[in-house]
Design a protein around this motif. Structure first.
Motif, PDB file in Angstrom:
ATOM      1  N   LEU A   1       8.063 -33.942 -54.905  1.00  0.00           N
ATOM      2  CA  LEU A   1       7.910 -34.703 -55.842  1.00  0.00           C
ATOM      3  C   LEU A   1       6.403 -34.386 -56.344  1.00  0.00           C
ATOM      4  CD1 LEU A   1       8.010 -37.521 -57.019  1.00  0.00           C
ATOM      5  CD2 LEU A   1       7.173 -38.597 -55.316  1.00  0.00           C
ATOM      6  N   TRP A   2       5.486 -34.123 -55.387  1.00  0.00           N
ATOM      7  CA  TRP A   2       4.163 -33.800 -55.804  1.00  0.00           C
ATOM      8  C   TRP A   2       3.933 -32.451 -56.691  1.00  0.00           C
ATOM      9  CZ3 TRP A   2       2.686 -38.213 -55.610  1.00  0.00           C
ATOM     10  CH2 TRP A   2       2.639 -39.109 -54.339  1.00  0.00           C
ATOM     11  N   VAL A   3       5.123 -31.437 -56.207  1.00  0.00           N
ATOM     12  CA  VAL A   3       4.946 -30.139 -57.090  1.00  0.00           C
ATOM     13  C   VAL A   3       5.347 -30.666 -58.626  1.00  0.00           C
ATOM     14  CG1 VAL A   3       5.975 -27.828 -57.071  1.00  0.00           C
ATOM     15  CG2 VAL A   3       5.144 -28.691 -54.961  1.00  0.00           C
ATOM     16  N   ALA A   4       6.767 -31.312 -58.352  1.00  0.00           N
ATOM     17  CA  ALA A   4       7.233 -31.601 -59.641  1.00  0.00           C
ATOM     18  C   ALA A   4       6.038 -32.238 -60.610  1.00  0.00           C
ATOM     19  CB  ALA A   4       8.452 -32.337 -59.428  1.00  0.00           C
ATOM     20  N   TRP A   5       5.539 -33.373 -60.053  1.00  0.00           N
ATOM     21  CA  TRP A   5       4.583 -34.096 -60.907  1.00  0.00           C
ATOM     22  C   TRP A   5       3.303 -33.055 -61.376  1.00  0.00           C
ATOM     23  CZ3 TRP A   5       4.029 -39.334 -58.517  1.00  0.00           C
ATOM     24  CH2 TRP A   5       4.980 -40.383 -59.016  1.00  0.00           C
ATOM     25  N   GLY A   6       2.798 -32.517 -60.358  1.00  0.00           N
ATOM     26  CA  GLY A   6       1.584 -31.428 -60.799  1.00  0.00           C
ATOM     27  C   GLY A   6       1.931 -30.225 -61.529  1.00  0.00           C
ATOM     28  N   GLU A   7       2.997 -29.896 -61.379  1.00  0.00           N
ATOM     29  CA  GLU A   7       3.259 -28.705 -62.370  1.00  0.00           C
ATOM     30  C   GLU A   7       4.077 -28.912 -63.510  1.00  0.00           C
ATOM     31  OE1 GLU A   7       3.537 -24.930 -60.753  1.00  0.00           O
ATOM     32  OE2 GLU A   7       2.101 -25.571 -59.472  1.00  0.00           O
ATOM     33  N   GLY A   8       5.000 -29.771 -63.517  1.00  0.00           N
ATOM     34  CA  GLY A   8       5.622 -29.991 -64.514  1.00  0.00           C
ATOM     35  C   GLY A   8       5.346 -31.305 -65.505  1.00  0.00           C
ATOM     36  N   GLY A   9       4.472 -32.143 -65.084  1.00  0.00           N
ATOM     37  CA  GLY A   9       4.025 -33.156 -65.685  1.00  0.00           C
ATOM     38  C   GLY A   9       2.478 -32.801 -66.077  1.00  0.00           C
TER      39      GLY A   9
ATOM     40  N   ILE B   1      -2.777 -33.907 -59.576  1.00  0.00           N
ATOM     41  CA  ILE B   1      -2.266 -33.664 -58.571  1.00  0.00           C
ATOM     42  C   ILE B   1      -2.109 -32.162 -58.451  1.00  0.00           C
ATOM     43  CG2 ILE B   1       0.241 -33.714 -57.816  1.00  0.00           C
ATOM     44  CD1 ILE B   1       0.616 -36.430 -59.028  1.00  0.00           C
ATOM     45  N   ALA B   2      -1.916 -31.609 -59.580  1.00  0.00           N
ATOM     46  CA  ALA B   2      -1.988 -29.866 -59.474  1.00  0.00           C
ATOM     47  C   ALA B   2      -3.312 -29.457 -58.966  1.00  0.00           C
ATOM     48  CB  ALA B   2      -1.781 -29.592 -61.084  1.00  0.00           C
ATOM     49  N   ASP B   3      -4.374 -29.793 -59.176  1.00  0.00           N
ATOM     50  CA  ASP B   3      -5.703 -29.674 -58.504  1.00  0.00           C
ATOM     51  C   ASP B   3      -5.815 -29.726 -57.237  1.00  0.00           C
ATOM     52  OD1 ASP B   3      -6.212 -28.568 -61.284  1.00  0.00           O
ATOM     53  OD2 ASP B   3      -7.551 -30.218 -61.518  1.00  0.00           O
ATOM     54  N   ASN B   4      -5.157 -30.827 -56.604  1.00  0.00           N
ATOM     55  CA  ASN B   4      -5.370 -31.392 -55.200  1.00  0.00           C
ATOM     56  C   ASN B   4      -3.975 -31.320 -54.701  1.00  0.00           C
ATOM     57  OD1 ASN B   4      -8.561 -31.809 -55.198  1.00  0.00           O
ATOM     58  ND2 ASN B   4      -7.560 -33.245 -56.794  1.00  0.00           N
ATOM     59  N   LEU B   5      -3.066 -30.354 -54.896  1.00  0.00           N
ATOM     60  CA  LEU B   5      -1.792 -30.430 -54.283  1.00  0.00           C
ATOM     61  C   LEU B   5      -2.106 -30.408 -52.783  1.00  0.00           C
ATOM     62  CD1 LEU B   5       1.158 -30.561 -54.912  1.00  0.00           C
ATOM     63  CD2 LEU B   5       1.214 -28.000 -55.187  1.00  0.00           C
ATOM     64  N   HIS B   6      -2.873 -29.534 -52.378  1.00  0.00           N
ATOM     65  CA  HIS B   6      -2.811 -29.519 -50.794  1.00  0.00           C
ATOM     66  C   HIS B   6      -3.262 -30.734 -50.024  1.00  0.00           C
ATOM     67  CE1 HIS B   6      -6.540 -28.303 -52.973  1.00  0.00           C
ATOM     68  NE2 HIS B   6      -7.212 -29.104 -51.799  1.00  0.00           N
ATOM     69  N   TRP B   7      -4.032 -31.526 -50.751  1.00  0.00           N
ATOM     70  CA  TRP B   7      -4.321 -33.032 -50.178  1.00  0.00           C
ATOM     71  C   TRP B   7      -3.000 -33.970 -50.350  1.00  0.00           C
ATOM     72  CZ3 TRP B   7      -7.638 -33.125 -46.632  1.00  0.00           C
ATOM     73  CH2 TRP B   7      -8.887 -32.046 -46.940  1.00  0.00           C
ATOM     74  N   TYR B   8      -2.162 -33.782 -51.235  1.00  0.00           N
ATOM     75  CA  TYR B   8      -1.054 -34.591 -51.482  1.00  0.00           C
ATOM     76  C   TYR B   8       0.076 -33.921 -50.441  1.00  0.00           C
ATOM     77  CZ  TYR B   8      -2.319 -36.668 -55.573  1.00  0.00           C
ATOM     78  OH  TYR B   8      -3.198 -37.606 -56.555  1.00  0.00           O
ATOM     79  N   ALA B   9       0.271 -32.802 -50.146  1.00  0.00           N
ATOM     80  CA  ALA B   9       0.983 -31.983 -49.087  1.00  0.00           C
ATOM     81  C   ALA B   9       0.331 -32.555 -47.750  1.00  0.00           C
ATOM     82  CB  ALA B   9       1.096 -30.721 -49.052  1.00  0.00           C
ATOM     83  N   PHE B  10      -0.851 -32.818 -47.669  1.00  0.00           N
ATOM     84  CA  PHE B  10      -1.304 -33.281 -46.219  1.00  0.00           C
ATOM     85  C   PHE B  10      -0.831 -34.815 -46.005  1.00  0.00           C
ATOM     86  CE2 PHE B  10      -4.958 -36.137 -45.303  1.00  0.00           C
ATOM     87  CZ  PHE B  10      -4.986 -36.255 -43.964  1.00  0.00           C
TER      88      PHE B  10
END
Length: 173
Positions: free
Chosen positions: A35-43, A48-57
């Motif tokens: 979900l985070w990858v789709a939002w961060g990359e596709g949206g 989200i894209a800049d802080n994807l590692h914290w969303y994965a955390f």
């Protein structure tokens, strides 16, 4: 000679509960991470894209909390100690599974393990470390919650009761 009273109960770890918690926890982690990858990359959500590692955390912590609750609750062994043991076991198995069988690289969930250190950056390394440490705590707390919710196991009984029923039935025949 006096008969010693012994208690026969379930094993300390119910592996079916641990496996169920692990599988569901991994599925939740992959679902949230995609979900985070789709939002961060596709949206158009650059935060989200800049802080994807914290969303994965956050995804890993939530998934491990859910996995711990399920493992502790499904174990059928009531109590915080058994729940904690099941939760920590789920955390360990999840860590080993994630390290041995990496999620497809298209999701880039574990880039930290495959990218050279200078390219990772401090934030991604800290996010990985904190997700492992806080994930351990979340799985343990989840297991304690699950252990508190677990009902009593019906297989626990006193060994001398089963022995006396066997001798009574043998004496009656």
């Amino acid at each position: 000679m006096p008969v010693r009273e012994t208690y026969v109960g379930p094993p300390l770890i119910r592996w079916g509960a641990v496996i169920a918690g692990t599988v569901i926890g991994l599925a939740v982690m992959v679902l949230l991470s995609t979900l985070w990858v789709a939002w961060g990359e596709g949206g158009d959500v650059s935060s989200i894209a800049d802080n994807l590692h914290w969303y994965a955390f956050a995804s890993a912590v939530v998934a491990l909390l859910i996995a711990g609750i399920l493992a502790g609750g499904l174990s059928g062994i009531p109590g915080p100690g058994a729940g904690l043991l099941h939760g920590i076991t789920v955390w360990g198995i999840t860590l080993v599974v994630a390290a041995i069988f990496p999620i497809p690289q298209t999701l880039r969930l574990f880039d930290t393990f495959t990218t050279p250190l200078p390219q990772i950056g401090d934030e991604a390394m800290w996010a990985t470390f904190w997700s492992l440490l806080i994930g351990l705590a979340a799985a343990g707390v989840g297991g304690i919650i699950g252990g508190a919710l677990a009902g009593p196991d019906e297989t626990m009984h006193r060994a001398d009761e089963s022995r006396s029923s066997e001798t009574t039935s043998a004496g009656e025949s």
